[in-house]
Design an enzyme around this catalytic site. Sequence first.
Site, PDB file in Angstrom:
ATOM      1  N   ASP A 325       8.330  -4.716  10.652  1.00  0.00           N
ATOM      2  CA  ASP A 325       7.506  -4.664  11.774  1.00  0.00           C
ATOM      3  C   ASP A 325       7.007  -5.960  12.494  1.00  0.00           C
ATOM      4  OD1 ASP A 325       6.168  -2.018  11.285  1.00  0.00           O
ATOM      5  OD2 ASP A 325       5.287  -2.923   9.087  1.00  0.00           O
ATOM      6  N   ASP A 630       3.166  -1.255   6.053  1.00  0.00           N
ATOM      7  CA  ASP A 630       1.610  -1.147   6.047  1.00  0.00           C
ATOM      8  C   ASP A 630       0.584  -0.266   5.402  1.00  0.00           C
ATOM      9  OD1 ASP A 630       1.602  -1.144   9.177  1.00  0.00           O
ATOM     10  OD2 ASP A 630       0.317  -3.156   9.014  1.00  0.00           O
ATOM     11  N   ASP A 634       3.648   4.822   6.059  1.00  0.00           N
ATOM     12  CA  ASP A 634       5.204   4.105   6.594  1.00  0.00           C
ATOM     13  C   ASP A 634       5.868   4.583   5.193  1.00  0.00           C
ATOM     14  OD1 ASP A 634       5.231   3.000   8.885  1.00  0.00           O
ATOM     15  OD2 ASP A 634       3.790   1.084   7.740  1.00  0.00           O
TER      16      ASP A 634
END
Length: 893
Positions: A325, A630, A634
């Site tokens: 990310d 997170d 996901d």
Amino acid sequence: MENWHNLSIDESLRQLAVQSTGLTEDEVGKRRLEYGANELETKKNISRLLIFLNQFKSPLIYVLAVAAIVSFVIGHSTDAFVILGILILNAAIGFFQETQAEKSMNALLELASPKAKVRRDNKLAIKPARELVPGDIIHLEAGDKVPADARLIEAANLKANESALTGESMPVEKNTRTIAGEAVIADQLNMTFLGTAITGGRATALVVKTGMSTEMGQIARGLQEVKPEPTPLQKNVGQLSRYLMILFLGATALLLVAGLIKGMNWTEIFLVTIAAAVSAIPEGLPAVLTVVLSIGMRAMAKRNAIVRKLLAVETLGSATVICSDKTGTLTMNQMTVRQLFDGNSFIQVTGEGYNPKGQFMKDNQPLSVEEKEKVNLLLKIGALCNDARLMSHNGQPGIIGDPTDGALVVAAEKAGIAKEALEKEYPRIDEIPFESEKQYHVTLHNHNGKAIACMKGAAEKVLQFSKFRQEGDKTVPIQPDDLQGITAAANRMAQEALRVIALAYLDLPPGTGELPDDFLQRGLIFAGLVGMEDPPREEAKTAVKHCKEAGIKVVMITGDNKVTAESIARQLELPPGKAVTGAELSRMTDEELHEEVENISVFARIEPLHKLRIVNAFKSRGHVVAMTGDGVNDAPALKAADIGIAMGITGTDVAKEASNMVLADDNFASVVAAVDEGRAIFNRLRNVIFYMLSTNIGELMVLILSVLFLGQSPLMAVQILWVNLATDTAGDIPLGFEPKVGDELKKPPRRPGTGLIYPGLLLRTLFIAVLIGIGSFLLFRWAEPRMRLEAAETMTFCALNTFVWFIAFSARSDEHSVFKIGFFKNKILVLSIAFVALLQVAIVYTPFLQTAFHTAPIRLMDWGIIIGAGLALFLLEETRKHFFPRLFSWGKW
């Protein structure tokens, strides 16, 4: 027992004597004494006494105990007591290893323990879930794991997955309405239960049951703790131990037969054979490796990488791709609003971080009254459509909630708009919570009988639903030129590496109590753009560089637009490759993605479910993939990845549950640090195996050679046992503390399937074992005709230990010389060897120990020969490392 679902919100609060502001810390302390910790009871830890007694649960130990009894019966009482003493010492070492490993694991579990957002003393705080008590008021959001049974006080579009309790996989919609009569768990819609997961919306709830009083606790009473499945590493080590046991038992049987053929005394050869079997067979190898693993995992935890599953340690060294990310991982995750666009012009915002001090400037001039009104409208929408809160920690400003939301709240505070006061003036009555797939958040507010809806989200999404814009006091339709200008403004912000958020609103008819189904089709009024900065982490730049050296490709995945993502990628110096948006990814087939994925380094405007396709595409190319995440959505990608990595700060409980590892600081540098530590741990495990096998085989070899060619054992049974004990003490665990060499990230990733044992390690083990065995045999062969047998045995006894000590230093690395990595760098190893060396000297020269271990004093010249032989072996191996460092690297990677 209260049926809490039957009680109204006010009745529930009264029943637990709590105000809506939450409990005070004093009340919490009293209730914790009454109700205990909020945790489920598990199988009780094994007592320390039982752990100690378990050290004797081995067939080899039983045989050695029989040997001690035989020694006592035939009049060798001293031998019997020494054997028993060594058994107890060995058990003490095993006891220490196991208890240390248990402490390490408990410490790691504590670090990974779930947290809860709880309101106490009218302040929102994050506390360990185990500290909750009945009467606490908690806040729940999508992705949270419910920390206790609770009665809902407020709920906005709340959905919960209660399959852990009910078996129903579909999320259940929750509300706050009182339920009359009896109701099964599935029908208690105003309750949330421990262990279930929030999949959408948000809520405030009153904790009514904790620990074993919860519904999950009632189930837990009837369940036995399931023993965890061993990891592939543990299975391989166990299998290796069994093979070695068969091999060494065969060798010791050969020793016994050779001794009897050579006419040795049957009791002597029996005791020697039993001692050799106990010493040679590495029955403690799995336990030693567990200790080394736990030491390494604690080192990883210190670098903010908390391992939840041992499989991650095994796999880290093989990672070839890290999908990371952007926000908070590659960047600081401390968003600061830098620019506003009100539809016509740009406004600069000064100030840093979460400090609510700053100014609004246009062309370096203060804003006019009209411009301030437009900016204030923009900031009010941003503060209302928002779940973050300002807080202060140790005098430093901070936030609770999403950093993007936090930046909007701070910007409003800079204009004198306090969120708490604004929410009292515009109370929230309904909302559409933010979801990654939708990329927008909508809230509905009541203001003096009027209803106003506020929206924030990705610029393209908000513009999709916006049909009007504000011009002075009027609302006018958005024309194509307006749309072009707004899009150009968003692109300009993105090119400056700003994250762009669009804001809009809509006035609804008075008395509107919830958002209408056709709300988005009515045409919102565009309010403006907000450009906020989340600068790249300096340490992330270094980490990306290390990944390149380590042969690991870094791929950035973000929900931001393509231009911003590419700008951040350039600043981080990611590997060359093109950027692909979520829309472009959706149009690709799996086969097309398989072909293209190697050439992509940035995925922008990605939705969570896209991540699963990205993981599978890289895996289909033979990569070992680490994936960060997170959010609740996901979880599929985290599970599918070879190494799922959840964020410890912003990560949801569901994401953490699906992961192998949790980052305590949400920092990409910690991912790379984990790879670094993981490779170092694997190297240490290999070093320990090399040390154990080479010294054990060397000990066995000198016995067999001496009996076969000289008809005489060079060591007594108690001496063999002492060598084994000294070997374990001097090297096994101390090698687990070996500092990193520093080149772990300069090596290629380990190929999947490459285990602890590889051909080069076996060759090196045999090479050193043969040198130990032949060297000790030749020393005994030289000494035996020149001095009394007891002195010759003592000399061989000391020589074998000296070889072991020198090999412990050589075992620290298979490629780097000890003189290069630092002779005294592993202080624990140096102190351990110094300690056992002093004991060895005491055994040779102290009268009562001489009797116990059958030793005789040896001359200084003899020590010179012994140390010279050990030093020669040591220097031979260190010279080999200097000239041929990769000689034994075959199959290593």
